[in-house]
Design a protein around this motif. Sequence first.
Motif, mmCIF file in Angstrom:
data_model
loop_
_atom_site.group_PDB
_atom_site.id
_atom_site.type_symbol
_atom_site.label_atom_id
_atom_site.label_comp_id
_atom_site.label_asym_id
_atom_site.label_seq_id
_atom_site.Cartn_x
_atom_site.Cartn_y
_atom_site.Cartn_z
ATOM 1 N N ASN A 138 0.835 -1.210 0.000
ATOM 2 C CA ASN A 138 0.000 0.000 0.000
ATOM 3 C C ASN A 138 0.864 1.252 0.000
ATOM 4 O O ASN A 138 0.441 2.290 -0.499
ATOM 5 N N GLY A 139 2.064 1.185 0.561
ATOM 6 C CA GLY A 139 2.952 2.346 0.549
ATOM 7 C C GLY A 139 3.199 2.830 -0.864
ATOM 8 O O GLY A 139 3.139 4.035 -1.141
ATOM 9 N N ALA A 140 3.450 1.905 -1.780
ATOM 10 C CA ALA A 140 3.657 2.263 -3.186
ATOM 11 C C ALA A 140 2.356 2.749 -3.811
ATOM 12 O O ALA A 140 2.316 3.782 -4.485
ATOM 13 N N SER A 141 1.277 2.016 -3.588
ATOM 14 C CA SER A 141 -0.013 2.370 -4.192
ATOM 15 C C SER A 141 -0.489 3.740 -3.725
ATOM 16 O O SER A 141 -0.987 4.547 -4.523
ATOM 17 N N GLU A 142 -0.351 4.008 -2.440
ATOM 18 C CA GLU A 142 -0.801 5.294 -1.899
ATOM 19 C C GLU A 142 0.034 6.446 -2.461
ATOM 20 O O GLU A 142 -0.508 7.505 -2.783
ATOM 21 N N LEU A 143 1.348 6.246 -2.599
ATOM 22 C CA LEU A 143 2.183 7.298 -3.175
ATOM 23 C C LEU A 143 1.738 7.596 -4.601
ATOM 24 O O LEU A 143 1.598 8.762 -4.977
ATOM 25 N N LEU A 144 1.487 6.571 -5.394
ATOM 26 C CA LEU A 144 1.065 6.787 -6.780
ATOM 27 C C LEU A 144 -0.260 7.529 -6.841
ATOM 28 O O LEU A 144 -0.453 8.396 -7.694
ATOM 29 N N GLY A 145 -1.171 7.223 -5.925
ATOM 30 C CA GLY A 145 -2.438 7.949 -5.865
ATOM 31 C C GLY A 145 -2.250 9.400 -5.466
ATOM 32 O O GLY A 145 -2.872 10.297 -6.047
ATOM 33 N N GLU A 146 -1.378 9.646 -4.487
ATOM 34 C CA GLU A 146 -1.121 11.016 -4.042
ATOM 35 C C GLU A 146 -0.514 11.860 -5.157
ATOM 36 O O GLU A 146 -0.838 13.029 -5.321
ATOM 37 N N VAL A 147 0.373 11.257 -5.923
ATOM 38 C CA VAL A 147 1.107 11.987 -6.953
ATOM 39 C C VAL A 147 0.311 12.115 -8.252
ATOM 40 O O VAL A 147 0.292 13.168 -8.874
ATOM 41 N N LEU A 148 -0.353 11.028 -8.650
ATOM 42 C CA LEU A 148 -0.999 10.988 -9.963
ATOM 43 C C LEU A 148 -2.519 11.057 -9.921
ATOM 44 O O LEU A 148 -3.148 11.071 -10.973
ATOM 45 N N GLY A 149 -3.113 11.066 -8.730
ATOM 46 C CA GLY A 149 -4.569 11.099 -8.640
ATOM 47 C C GLY A 149 -5.178 9.860 -9.271
ATOM 48 O O GLY A 149 -4.664 8.749 -9.105
ATOM 49 N N ASP A 150 -6.259 10.034 -10.032
ATOM 50 C CA ASP A 150 -6.949 8.901 -10.652
ATOM 51 C C ASP A 150 -6.056 8.126 -11.618
ATOM 52 O O ASP A 150 -6.268 6.935 -11.837
ATOM 53 N N LYS A 151 -5.061 8.795 -12.194
ATOM 54 C CA LYS A 151 -4.136 8.112 -13.109
ATOM 55 C C LYS A 151 -3.254 7.111 -12.368
ATOM 56 O O LYS A 151 -2.629 6.261 -12.986
ATOM 57 N N GLY A 152 -3.192 7.228 -11.042
ATOM 58 C CA GLY A 152 -2.363 6.328 -10.247
ATOM 59 C C GLY A 152 -3.092 5.091 -9.754
ATOM 60 O O GLY A 152 -2.486 4.211 -9.147
ATOM 61 N N VAL A 153 -4.403 4.990 -10.029
ATOM 62 C CA VAL A 153 -5.183 3.816 -9.607
ATOM 63 C C VAL A 153 -4.829 2.657 -10.530
ATOM 64 O O VAL A 153 -4.846 2.802 -11.747
#
Length: 156
Positions: A113-128
């Motif tokens: 989740n650490g990786a997934s949450e960072l991608l969401g924080e940085v990229l928003g919906d594009k990080g899902v």
Amino acid sequence: MSGVVESRLAELGLSLPEVVPPLASYKPAVVSGRYVFTSGQLPMVDGKLPVTGKVGAEVTAEEAKDLARTCALNALAAVKSVAGDLDRVARVVKVVGFVASAADFTGQPAVVNGASELLGEVLGDKGVHARSAVGVAVLPLDAPVEVEMQVELTEA
């Protein structure tokens, strides 16, 4: 001039690191069509692992979650190295996280989740993204976590 994604990183108090040099015969990332495939990224900071060992033994799950964030940041650096600009990321398609686990540790999803949450924080919906979190016996250099990802790019 940095783009929208790198501005977002700065707002979060983060900066894109230099691409981690390969440890063997491979590239940090390759492009195939509109997709970038990263190699597994270790949580290297300034060329070193901040901690080593198995999660659930020498490394706590919380420490490992933070290390997974670092892996994701290193993966974004690898993406930029071949895409030229992180604003070209249309979406993160898949993330695979490997967690060097003590025999009784079963919290791999929470670590990745650490990786997934960072991608969401940085990229928003594009990080899902779709994701796998896999427990393994050992990782290169005795790293606790390794993360790889596949990203779709917009047209150049």
